[in-house]
Design a protein around this motif. Structure first.
Motif, PDB file in Angstrom:
ATOM      1  N   ARG A 199      43.472  52.332  32.141  1.00 14.28           N
ATOM      2  CA  ARG A 199      42.430  52.865  33.032  1.00 14.28           C
ATOM      3  C   ARG A 199      41.626  53.954  32.334  1.00 14.28           C
TER       4      ARG A 199
ATOM      5  N   ASP B 197      38.285  47.500  37.745  1.00  8.75           N
ATOM      6  CA  ASP B 197      39.647  46.975  37.895  1.00  8.75           C
ATOM      7  C   ASP B 197      39.881  45.770  36.996  1.00  8.75           C
TER       8      ASP B 197
ATOM      9  N   MET C 239      49.322  50.956  32.221  1.00  5.40           N
ATOM     10  CA  MET C 239      48.206  50.894  33.164  1.00  5.40           C
ATOM     11  C   MET C 239      47.426  52.200  33.160  1.00  5.40           C
TER      12      MET C 239
ATOM     13  N   CYS D  86      44.292  37.491  34.401  1.00  4.96           N
ATOM     14  CA  CYS D  86      44.647  38.866  34.027  1.00  4.96           C
ATOM     15  C   CYS D  86      45.462  39.524  35.134  1.00  4.96           C
ATOM     16  N   ALA D  87      44.993  39.370  36.377  1.00 10.67           N
ATOM     17  CA  ALA D  87      45.694  39.978  37.517  1.00 10.67           C
ATOM     18  C   ALA D  87      47.106  39.419  37.654  1.00 10.67           C
TER      19      ALA D  87
ATOM     20  N   THR E  72      40.226  46.940  33.448  1.00  8.81           N
ATOM     21  CA  THR E  72      41.511  47.610  33.250  1.00  8.81           C
ATOM     22  C   THR E  72      42.639  46.597  33.150  1.00  8.81           C
ATOM     23  N   GLU E  73      42.636  45.618  34.021  1.00  7.22           N
ATOM     24  CA  GLU E  73      43.679  44.588  33.973  1.00  7.22           C
ATOM     25  C   GLU E  73      43.597  43.784  32.685  1.00  7.22           C
TER      26      GLU E  73
ATOM     27  N   VAL F   4      49.312  41.009  35.029  1.00 13.42           N
ATOM     28  CA  VAL F   4      49.619  42.401  35.387  1.00 13.42           C
ATOM     29  C   VAL F   4      50.758  42.423  36.403  1.00 13.42           C
TER      30      VAL F   4
ATOM     31  N   PHE G 150      44.975  45.879  29.921  1.00 15.91           N
ATOM     32  CA  PHE G 150      46.423  45.975  30.123  1.00 15.91           C
ATOM     33  C   PHE G 150      47.135  44.770  29.524  1.00 15.91           C
ATOM     34  N   VAL G 151      46.612  43.563  29.744  1.00 13.77           N
ATOM     35  CA  VAL G 151      47.290  42.349  29.273  1.00 13.77           C
ATOM     36  C   VAL G 151      46.840  41.913  27.885  1.00 13.77           C
TER      37      VAL G 151
END
Length: 77
Positions: free
Chosen positions: A68, A7, A64, A45-46, A10-11, A49, A14-15
């Motif tokens: 992933r 996770d 996203m 990061c979270a 992935t985050e 997102v 994503f950013v």
């Protein structure tokens, strides 16, 4: 790989500034993740997102999904 690590990766992707259209290699994906986590930390990061999903939910979902899948590919055993 633990779900939490997956996770965070992935985050971070994503950013990151890395774009799907660049067709990045697994190495570039791993480098982007490392640089982004080093710069923002997992919580940063979270937070970004969440901000993106709040401001651009129409675009965020596709990014996203790409992030992933890219993480799974880049860190496949």
């Amino acid at each position: 790989m633990s779900a939490v690590i997956d996770d965070v990766r992935t985050e971070a992707l994503f950013v990151s500034d890395l774009q799907r259209s660049e067709e990045p290699t697994a190495e570039l994906i791993r480098e982007a993740i490392t640089a982004t986590v080093d710069r923002l930390g997992a919580h940063g990061c979270a937070a970004l997102v969440a901000q993106e999903f709040g401001e651009h939910p129409d675009c965020a979902l596709g990014r996203m999904r790409w992030a992933r899948m890219a993480v799974r590919h880049a860190f496949a055993a």
